[in-house]
Design a protein around this motif. Structure first.
Motif, PDB file in Angstrom:
ATOM      1  N   ALA A   1     -21.156  12.367 -25.867  1.00  0.00           N
ATOM      2  CA  ALA A   1     -22.029  12.779 -26.974  1.00  0.00           C
ATOM      3  C   ALA A   1     -21.537  14.087 -27.577  1.00  0.00           C
ATOM      4  CB  ALA A   1     -23.460  12.933 -26.482  1.00  0.00           C
TER       5      ALA A   1
ATOM      6  N   ASP B   1     -31.297  12.009 -27.523  1.00  0.00           N
ATOM      7  CA  ASP B   1     -30.059  11.231 -27.506  1.00  0.00           C
ATOM      8  C   ASP B   1     -29.931  10.363 -28.760  1.00  0.00           C
ATOM      9  OD1 ASP B   1     -27.678  10.680 -25.857  1.00  0.00           O
ATOM     10  OD2 ASP B   1     -28.452   8.627 -25.855  1.00  0.00           O
TER      11      ASP B   1
ATOM     12  N   SER C   1     -28.119  13.123 -19.099  1.00  0.00           N
ATOM     13  CA  SER C   1     -28.171  12.658 -20.488  1.00  0.00           C
ATOM     14  C   SER C   1     -29.335  13.325 -21.206  1.00  0.00           C
ATOM     15  CB  SER C   1     -28.366  11.138 -20.526  1.00  0.00           C
ATOM     16  OG  SER C   1     -27.276  10.470 -19.933  1.00  0.00           O
ATOM     17  N   ASP C   2     -29.197  13.472 -22.520  1.00  0.00           N
ATOM     18  CA  ASP C   2     -30.318  13.967 -23.306  1.00  0.00           C
ATOM     19  C   ASP C   2     -31.497  13.008 -23.179  1.00  0.00           C
ATOM     20  OD1 ASP C   2     -29.070  16.235 -24.156  1.00  0.00           O
ATOM     21  OD2 ASP C   2     -28.533  15.466 -26.137  1.00  0.00           O
TER      22      ASP C   2
ATOM     23  N   TRP D   1     -19.992   6.787 -25.831  1.00  0.00           N
ATOM     24  CA  TRP D   1     -21.357   7.323 -25.653  1.00  0.00           C
ATOM     25  C   TRP D   1     -22.369   6.172 -25.575  1.00  0.00           C
ATOM     26  CZ3 TRP D   1     -23.635  10.633 -30.250  1.00  0.00           C
ATOM     27  CH2 TRP D   1     -24.914  11.092 -29.936  1.00  0.00           C
TER      28      TRP D   1
ATOM     29  N   ARG E   1     -26.565   5.844 -19.058  1.00  0.00           N
ATOM     30  CA  ARG E   1     -27.265   7.128 -19.037  1.00  0.00           C
ATOM     31  C   ARG E   1     -27.398   7.613 -17.598  1.00  0.00           C
ATOM     32  NH1 ARG E   1     -30.444   9.069 -22.838  1.00  0.00           N
ATOM     33  NH2 ARG E   1     -32.057   9.611 -21.330  1.00  0.00           N
TER      34      ARG E   1
ATOM     35  N   HIS F   1     -21.686  10.414 -19.800  1.00  0.00           N
ATOM     36  CA  HIS F   1     -22.471  10.025 -20.970  1.00  0.00           C
ATOM     37  C   HIS F   1     -22.690  11.211 -21.910  1.00  0.00           C
ATOM     38  CE1 HIS F   1     -26.247   9.071 -23.179  1.00  0.00           C
ATOM     39  NE2 HIS F   1     -25.750   7.857 -23.213  1.00  0.00           N
ATOM     40  N   ALA F   2     -23.207  12.324 -21.384  1.00  0.00           N
ATOM     41  CA  ALA F   2     -23.497  13.496 -22.218  1.00  0.00           C
ATOM     42  C   ALA F   2     -22.221  14.129 -22.754  1.00  0.00           C
ATOM     43  CB  ALA F   2     -24.301  14.520 -21.423  1.00  0.00           C
TER      44      ALA F   2
END
Length: 819
Positions: free
Chosen positions: A130, A167, A161-162, A152, A157, A126-127
């Motif tokens: 991004a 995010d 993840s942020d 993304w 998540r 996920h990250a």
């Protein structure tokens, strides 16, 4: 100090130079101690300090050493430490985009390594998507940016993840880059409605939304986002890029003056720019702002340098990237036109520039229009008279003696004394009625200060003039006498007159030597002018009445407020209305009616601004800041105070201190304790009286106590006690008690006891508290017997006062001492 002690001390400090220095020492100590785990943790902490302290470029080396250490001994550092390092990959990936000296191939390799390690550690991509989307956006590759954006959004998540604020900020940035403002705003709405606790939020997402809000017509949301976000990031070097975006918002929303204030405050940060990318954002936005100011007639020599630096930085990135994206974005920014003509940031800016209502001109024939003009002039309606004379000329009215009188009056209003005298002398020669001719000469006499001419005219009109002509001559003579300092002679001349104009002038003259008598005359003048329908003179009389009541010469609050109401009933006359709103607002503020005061002061600021009285507008902003504060509107109070501080002359210390006091209180309420504390500490030495200084020291001490800086709190409480002593001895005693308590919390019970034994308070409850505190100090010094006796006395006193909670607290201490 050991590395463990240094780490512990650093964790208690905010991000910045002090924390970073301690962590750099912790790394060196851990290396010297030969403790790999402690060294790994110290480097993790130092990486975070570099990122949040505005020195991300220093992160590369520290991060790389930790990666090498983890690869060398994969099982040594534990899952939590390893995951923290993986989290740091996101920072490093972002930093490769921020430094053009990092080759593009290296930036891509970091992302590949990041994805490989995330998969090996059991985390999802996920990250990674991004970061890949952000890099593609940086390069201008819309296809790849959109491809990774979709991945993304559809990838679940996970722990890396942020956060729920950061995010969506990245997603909003992507949508805005593609021009999808409505989607960006829609995506952010549920995020902003929730609770954001990340150190970067909500300021980051609000900054991303500034232009989308503007472009979609959400002006109130844009103003609120600017105020809230900028207040959080102000003065923070690691937010230099985001500060630049607020300059851009100001440039495109009609708030160029606000933008210039921010630029002056924040420009020194550019010398410590955290990265070339941040410098590019800031300089580009600053150059746009200065271009807008130049277009408004305020060129700034710094514009060319900022623009050139921005172009040089953009070129470096495009050379590294092999694309023209950053240069194209910069040129679009530099050429941007305002999105909105003006977006008000606070209520006092929301009011449009006030325009007096257009005068209503009655009559069509020259004779009707001439009569209407003179009637308007007699009742003080200058605009109505000028409009009627203008209409008279438009319909072909001849240049009669009456018209020449009107031209003279208009010239006098406009400050053209020579023209006024010329017109009036010409009118005197043309008038068929000798009395009218003498009245014209009387105006010349008043204009030129010709006392001899004035006396001849007055003698003639007293015998041959109409009641109107006699009254006008009388007032002219009285004004000349008053201007020459013969106020009692002027008053004697006016005694016995009952028309509103004469009574107003009499009240003004009496105010010089008999204010109580002037107050009664002002009342009579108000009644007469109301009956005559003379709106502007009535407003002047009402303002005089209010002034005299406010000075304590008679009347009460109800009459005072009613007088201001009469003054504000006049239409047009923006300056007079501004004075009335400002004065009434000050009165309402003084009696604790802050909300009502704010409404008056909002109007006053707008009106003073409209008529070009910048200095009065500045002073009124200081009052308005206090009114906002009293009515529970700290964000608006802070803005008004900051505007006042930027506008008020440095010599006007009283008004400046009022604005500083309001700003410090507002920032405290908004949670910006550090800046609020600096403000109160500054005021301790700036205030001219001991009582004012005491109050500032009191507030500084309370804030220091709030953030557990006990030794400093003790010093400021002691200073407050010293300065309260003469004017408020009871509060001085309370401050001394609190100085003792802060000394105790600061680890100095001996000093606490020494202060405590000298505390003098009259309030029985405070006396009991002093005894309770003193028992604690004695116990800490090992003097249990004395502590028992003093604590027992505190219990008895609390019981006598019926203070149940205090009794329970004191009994708990007593039991501890007895055990």
């Amino acid at each position: 100090m050991t590395s463990e002690e240094l780490l512990f001390e650093a964790y208690g400090l905010p991000y910045g130079e002090a924390r970073t220095i301690l962590l750099e020492r912790a790394v060196k100590e851990a290396e010297a101690e030969g403790d790999p785990e402690r060294l790994f943790d110290a480097r993790l902490a130092l990486t975070g300090a570099y990122q949040h302290g505005g020195e991300p470029g220093k992160s590369f080396a520290v991060f790389s050493r930790n990666v090498a250490a983890l690869d060398a001994e994969p099982g040594r550092y534990g899952r939590e430490a390893a995951d923290t390092l993986l989290w740091h990959f996101k920072w490093i990936a972002g930093d490769t985009r921020s430094f053009p000296e990092v080759p593009l191939r290296r930036a891509l390799d970091v992302l590949d390594d990041m994805e490989r390690r995330y998969v090996l550690a059991g985390h999802g991509p996920h990250a990674v998507h991004a970061q890949r989307s952000a890099l593609a956006r940086h390069l201008g590759d819309r296809e790849q940016a959109e491809h990774h954006y979709r991945l993304w959004c559809t990838t679940p998540r996970d722990e890396l993840s942020d956060c729920v604020g950061c995010d969506p900020s990245g997603k909003v940035a992507h949508l805005v880059w593609l021009g999808r403002d409505e989607e960006a705003v829609e995506l952010a709405a549920p995020v902003l409605a929730g609770e954001l606790t990340c150190t970067e939020q909500p300021q980051d997402i609000l900054t991303e939304l500034l232009l989308p809000y503007l472009r979609t017509g959400r002006h109130a949301e844009a103003a609120a986002a600017h105020q809230r976000a900028y207040r959080i990031i102000a003065g923070k070097v690691h937010n230099l890029a985001e500060i630049g975006r607020h300059l851009e918002f100001c440039a495109l929303s009609g708030n160029e003056s606000r933008g210039l204030e921010i630029l002056e405050r924040e420009l020194p940060l550019l010398d410590r720019a955290p990265s070339p990318r941040a410098a590019l954002e800031f300089t580009g936005c600053a150059a746009l702002l200065l271009r807008r100011l130049a277009e408004l007639g305020h060129p700034d020599p710094r514009a060319a340098g900022l623009e050139a630096r921005a172009r040089e930085l953009a070129a470096r990135f495009d050379t590294r990237n092999g694309t023209g994206e950053q240069g194209a974005l910069l040129e679009a920014r530099l050429a941007a036109e305002p999105i909105a003509e003006y977006v008000p940031l606070v209520p006092h800016a929301r009011r449009p520039t006030p325009q007096p209502p257009a005068p209503v001109v009655r009559g069509e024939s020259p004779q009707e229009l001439m009569d209407a003009a003179h009637q308007a002039w007699e009742r003080g309606d200058v605009e109505g008279a000028l409009a009627a004379w203008e209409r008279y000329d438009a319909v072909g009215g001849p240049l009669t003696a009456r018209r020449l009188d009107g031209l003279g009056l208009a010239a006098a209003v406009q400050g053209d004394r020579e023209a006024a005298e010329r017109h009036w002398r010409a009118a005197a020669e043309q008038h068929e009625d000798p009395a009218e001719g003498q009245a014209s000469l009387g105006r010349v006499a008043q204009l030129t200060g010709d006392r001899e001419l004035a006396e001849r005219v007055h003698a003639y009109l007293s015998e041959y003039g109409t009641p109107r002509q006699r009254g006008g001559s009388l007032r002219r003579m009285a004004r000349m006498l008053a201007q020459d300092g013969s106020v009692r002679e002027a008053a004697a001349l006016l005694e016995g007159q009952d028309d509103g104009g004469a009574l107003l002038l009499l009240a003004q003259v009496q105010g010089e030597y008999a204010p109580a008598q002037a107050l009664e005359t002002a009342r009579r003048a108000c009644r007469a002018l109301k009956a005559e329908g003379a709106a502007v003179p009535l407003a002047e009389a009402a303002m005089l009445l209010a002034y005299l009541i406010g000075k304590g010469y008679g009347g009460d609050l109800d009459e005072l407020l009613a007088a201001y109401g009469d003054a504000l009933a006049v239409r047009g006359e923006p300056r007079l209305r501004a004075l009335a709103h400002a004065a009434r607002g000050e009165v309402l503020l003084g009696i604790g009616r802050g909300e009502e005061a704010a409404e008056d002061l909002i109007e006053a600021v707008a009106l003073f601004t409209a008529v070009g009285e910048r200095e009065r507008a500045a002073f009124t902003r200081a009052d308005l800041a206090s009114a906002y504060l009293d009515s529970g509107r700290p964000a608006e109070a802070a803005v008004a105070a900051e505007e006042a501080l930027a506008m008020i002359d440095p010599e006007e210390t009283e008004a400046l201190n009022q604005a500083r006091w309001a700003r410090s209180h507002a920032l405290h309420q908004l949670g910006d304790v550090d800046v609020a504390l600096e403000g109160f500490q500054e005021l301790v030495s700036l205030y001219p009286t001991a009582l004012q200084s005491a109050r500032a020291a009191d507030m500084a001490a309370r804030l220091l106590d709030q953030v557990d800086r006990d030794e400093e709190a003790a010093r400021y409480f002691a200073l407050a006690a010293e300065r309260y002593r003469e004017d408020d001895p009871e509060t001085a005693g309370v401050m001394a008690r609190r100085a003792a308590l802060s000394s105790f919390w600061g680890g100095d019970p001996e000093r606490a006891l020494a202060i405590s034994v000298n505390v003098v308070v009259e309030d029985p409850f405070e006396q009991a508290v002093v005894l309770y505190d003193r028992a604690r100090y004695l116990a800490a010094l090992g003097r249990e017997g004395e502590a028992l006796r003093v604590c027992g006395e505190a219990v008895e006193r609390f019981e006598a006062l019926g203070a149940e909670d205090a009794v329970a607290t004191a009994r708990d201490l007593l039991r501890q001492l007895e055990s």
